[in-house]
Design a protein around this motif. Structure first.
Motif, PDB file in Angstrom:
ATOM      1  N   GLY A  15       1.092  -1.274  -0.261  1.00  0.00           N
ATOM      2  CA  GLY A  15       0.205  -0.250  -0.130  1.00  0.00           C
ATOM      3  C   GLY A  15       0.577   1.014  -0.279  1.00  0.00           C
ATOM      4  O   GLY A  15       0.310   2.158  -0.074  1.00  0.00           O
ATOM      5  N   GLU A  16       2.031   1.197   0.024  1.00  0.00           N
ATOM      6  CA  GLU A  16       2.571   2.299   0.310  1.00  0.00           C
ATOM      7  C   GLU A  16       3.260   2.917  -0.799  1.00  0.00           C
ATOM      8  O   GLU A  16       3.188   1.806  -1.873  1.00  0.00           O
ATOM      9  N   SER A  17       4.218   3.717  -1.480  1.00  0.00           N
ATOM     10  CA  SER A  17       4.536   4.546  -2.224  1.00  0.00           C
ATOM     11  C   SER A  17       5.901   4.362  -2.154  1.00  0.00           C
ATOM     12  O   SER A  17       6.485   4.547  -1.061  1.00  0.00           O
ATOM     13  N   LEU A  18       6.400   4.506  -3.517  1.00  0.00           N
ATOM     14  CA  LEU A  18       8.165   4.810  -3.893  1.00  0.00           C
ATOM     15  C   LEU A  18       8.684   5.262  -5.088  1.00  0.00           C
ATOM     16  O   LEU A  18       7.002   5.244  -6.169  1.00  0.00           O
ATOM     17  N   ARG A  19      10.026   5.837  -5.249  1.00  0.00           N
ATOM     18  CA  ARG A  19      10.112   6.496  -6.507  1.00  0.00           C
ATOM     19  C   ARG A  19      10.973   6.293  -7.195  1.00  0.00           C
ATOM     20  O   ARG A  19      12.040   6.432  -6.386  1.00  0.00           O
ATOM     21  N   LEU A  20      11.440   5.781  -8.117  1.00  0.00           N
ATOM     22  CA  LEU A  20      12.260   5.144  -8.584  1.00  0.00           C
ATOM     23  C   LEU A  20      13.098   5.994  -9.877  1.00  0.00           C
ATOM     24  O   LEU A  20      12.213   6.792 -10.358  1.00  0.00           O
ATOM     25  N   ALA A  21      14.329   6.616  -9.806  1.00  0.00           N
ATOM     26  CA  ALA A  21      15.108   6.922 -10.653  1.00  0.00           C
ATOM     27  C   ALA A  21      15.912   6.485 -11.674  1.00  0.00           C
ATOM     28  O   ALA A  21      16.714   5.811 -10.531  1.00  0.00           O
ATOM     29  N   CYS A  22      16.083   6.549 -12.632  1.00  0.00           N
ATOM     30  CA  CYS A  22      16.901   6.546 -13.866  1.00  0.00           C
ATOM     31  C   CYS A  22      18.209   7.335 -14.107  1.00  0.00           C
ATOM     32  O   CYS A  22      17.137   8.427 -15.136  1.00  0.00           O
ATOM     33  N   ALA A  23      19.203   7.305 -14.167  1.00  0.00           N
ATOM     34  CA  ALA A  23      20.020   8.264 -14.257  1.00  0.00           C
ATOM     35  C   ALA A  23      21.091   7.915 -16.093  1.00  0.00           C
ATOM     36  O   ALA A  23      21.611   7.368 -15.905  1.00  0.00           O
ATOM     37  N   ALA A  24      21.039   8.655 -16.993  1.00  0.00           N
ATOM     38  CA  ALA A  24      21.194   8.577 -17.800  1.00  0.00           C
ATOM     39  C   ALA A  24      22.009   9.168 -18.991  1.00  0.00           C
ATOM     40  O   ALA A  24      21.859  10.406 -18.337  1.00  0.00           O
ATOM     41  N   SER A  25      23.445   8.459 -19.364  1.00  0.00           N
ATOM     42  CA  SER A  25      24.236   9.707 -19.588  1.00  0.00           C
ATOM     43  C   SER A  25      25.067   8.262 -20.759  1.00  0.00           C
ATOM     44  O   SER A  25      25.020   7.512 -21.395  1.00  0.00           O
ATOM     45  N   GLY A  26      25.444   8.639 -21.935  1.00  0.00           N
ATOM     46  CA  GLY A  26      26.174   7.968 -22.724  1.00  0.00           C
ATOM     47  C   GLY A  26      25.295   8.545 -24.404  1.00  0.00           C
ATOM     48  O   GLY A  26      25.475   8.237 -25.165  1.00  0.00           O
ATOM     49  N   PHE A  27      24.355   9.200 -23.883  1.00  0.00           N
ATOM     50  CA  PHE A  27      23.757   9.317 -25.554  1.00  0.00           C
ATOM     51  C   PHE A  27      22.590  10.573 -25.135  1.00  0.00           C
ATOM     52  O   PHE A  27      22.353  10.901 -23.935  1.00  0.00           O
ATOM     53  N   THR A  28      21.572  10.891 -26.317  1.00  0.00           N
ATOM     54  CA  THR A  28      21.124  12.012 -26.064  1.00  0.00           C
ATOM     55  C   THR A  28      19.282  11.623 -25.782  1.00  0.00           C
ATOM     56  O   THR A  28      18.749  10.693 -26.592  1.00  0.00           O
ATOM     57  N   PHE A  29      19.911  12.135 -24.655  1.00  0.00           N
ATOM     58  CA  PHE A  29      18.231  11.012 -23.796  1.00  0.00           C
ATOM     59  C   PHE A  29      17.167  11.778 -24.043  1.00  0.00           C
ATOM     60  O   PHE A  29      16.173  10.751 -24.005  1.00  0.00           O
ATOM     61  N   SER A  30      16.871  13.560 -24.510  1.00  0.00           N
ATOM     62  CA  SER A  30      15.955  14.309 -24.611  1.00  0.00           C
ATOM     63  C   SER A  30      15.165  13.018 -26.230  1.00  0.00           C
ATOM     64  O   SER A  30      14.348  13.544 -26.450  1.00  0.00           O
ATOM     65  N   ALA A  31      16.173  13.018 -26.832  1.00  0.00           N
ATOM     66  CA  ALA A  31      15.684  12.699 -28.287  1.00  0.00           C
ATOM     67  C   ALA A  31      15.408  10.764 -28.434  1.00  0.00           C
ATOM     68  O   ALA A  31      15.141  10.607 -29.091  1.00  0.00           O
ATOM     69  N   SER A  32      15.682   9.998 -26.820  1.00  0.00           N
ATOM     70  CA  SER A  32      15.347   8.483 -26.567  1.00  0.00           C
ATOM     71  C   SER A  32      13.713   8.155 -26.149  1.00  0.00           C
ATOM     72  O   SER A  32      13.830   9.098 -25.227  1.00  0.00           O
ATOM     73  N   ALA A  33      13.424   6.882 -26.655  1.00  0.00           N
ATOM     74  CA  ALA A  33      11.779   6.692 -25.776  1.00  0.00           C
ATOM     75  C   ALA A  33      12.411   5.677 -24.774  1.00  0.00           C
ATOM     76  O   ALA A  33      13.767   5.612 -25.037  1.00  0.00           O
ATOM     77  N   MET A  34      11.968   5.774 -23.433  1.00  0.00           N
ATOM     78  CA  MET A  34      12.634   5.344 -22.677  1.00  0.00           C
ATOM     79  C   MET A  34      12.336   4.283 -21.993  1.00  0.00           C
ATOM     80  O   MET A  34      10.404   4.789 -21.896  1.00  0.00           O
ATOM     81  N   SER A  35      11.835   2.912 -21.067  1.00  0.00           N
ATOM     82  CA  SER A  35      10.866   2.197 -20.895  1.00  0.00           C
ATOM     83  C   SER A  35      12.020   1.883 -19.088  1.00  0.00           C
ATOM     84  O   SER A  35      12.696   1.723 -19.096  1.00  0.00           O
ATOM     85  N   TRP A  36      10.555   0.983 -18.165  1.00  0.00           N
ATOM     86  CA  TRP A  36      10.916   0.706 -16.992  1.00  0.00           C
ATOM     87  C   TRP A  36      10.614  -0.583 -17.757  1.00  0.00           C
ATOM     88  O   TRP A  36       9.471  -1.391 -17.962  1.00  0.00           O
ATOM     89  N   VAL A  37      11.555  -1.533 -17.117  1.00  0.00           N
ATOM     90  CA  VAL A  37      11.903  -3.272 -16.414  1.00  0.00           C
ATOM     91  C   VAL A  37      11.435  -3.676 -15.344  1.00  0.00           C
ATOM     92  O   VAL A  37      12.336  -3.457 -14.264  1.00  0.00           O
ATOM     93  N   ARG A  38      11.181  -5.235 -15.593  1.00  0.00           N
ATOM     94  CA  ARG A  38      11.242  -4.922 -13.735  1.00  0.00           C
ATOM     95  C   ARG A  38      11.338  -7.480 -13.778  1.00  0.00           C
ATOM     96  O   ARG A  38      11.308  -7.540 -14.609  1.00  0.00           O
ATOM     97  N   GLN A  39      12.059  -7.743 -13.520  1.00  0.00           N
ATOM     98  CA  GLN A  39      12.157  -8.768 -12.771  1.00  0.00           C
ATOM     99  C   GLN A  39      12.262  -9.197 -11.381  1.00  0.00           C
ATOM    100  O   GLN A  39      12.805  -9.056 -10.408  1.00  0.00           O
ATOM    101  N   ALA A  40      10.772 -10.267 -11.243  1.00  0.00           N
ATOM    102  CA  ALA A  40      11.035 -10.654  -9.819  1.00  0.00           C
ATOM    103  C   ALA A  40      12.338 -11.517  -9.554  1.00  0.00           C
ATOM    104  O   ALA A  40      12.687 -11.728 -10.750  1.00  0.00           O
ATOM    105  N   PRO A  41      11.784 -11.927  -8.325  1.00  0.00           N
ATOM    106  CA  PRO A  41      12.791 -13.385  -7.584  1.00  0.00           C
ATOM    107  C   PRO A  41      12.496 -14.338  -8.164  1.00  0.00           C
ATOM    108  O   PRO A  41      11.514 -14.918  -8.503  1.00  0.00           O
ATOM    109  N   GLY A  42      13.701 -14.942  -9.357  1.00  0.00           N
ATOM    110  CA  GLY A  42      13.065 -17.135 -10.096  1.00  0.00           C
ATOM    111  C   GLY A  42      12.140 -16.263 -11.764  1.00  0.00           C
ATOM    112  O   GLY A  42      11.301 -17.504 -11.913  1.00  0.00           O
TER     113      GLY A  42
END
Length: 116
Positions: A15-42
């Motif tokens: 029920g709680e909340s959280l904010r994740l962040a991703c710092a990007a470098s090495g490419f033109t971030f403002s010109a790139s689509a971005m995604s979040w993916v996850r992997q549960a244990p196992g």
């Protein structure tokens, strides 16, 4: 070289909340689509959210729609994921990835544990 560094993972209660962040470098971030993916244990990689470069189009997996919000700050090259109403099933390593509905390249991830 594409570099993606996630942060913000923590141990939270259901029920709680959280904010994740991703710092990007090495490419033109403002010109790139971005995604979040996850992997549960196992489990395998699960795509959960994407945003186009300008933020005009956003896509969510059904499993997180209405609870998670993807956003970005192109001036700082940071991608965010706001997680709300967390459930135990959301326990996973969360990665950001470059591209639309993409899983690679991705960062090392940040772990979110949700306990009931």
């Amino acid at each position: 070289e594409v570099r993606l560094v996630e942060s913000g993972g923590a141990w939270v209660q259901s029920g709680e909340s959280l904010r994740l962040a991703c710092a990007a470098s090495g490419f033109t971030f403002s010109a790139s689509a971005m995604s979040w993916v996850r992997q549960a244990p196992g489990g395998g990689l699960e795509w959960i959210a994407s945003m186009t470069a300008g933020g005009g189009n956003i896509f969510y997996a059904d499993s997180v729609k209405g609870r998670f919000t993807i956003s970005r700050d192109n001036t700082k090259s940071i991608l965010y994921l706001q997680l709300r109403n967390l459930k135990t099933a959301d326990t996973a390593m969360y990665h950001c990835a470059k591209g639309l509905r993409s899983v690679v390249p991705r960062g090392q991830g940040t772990f979110v544990t949700v306990s009931g």
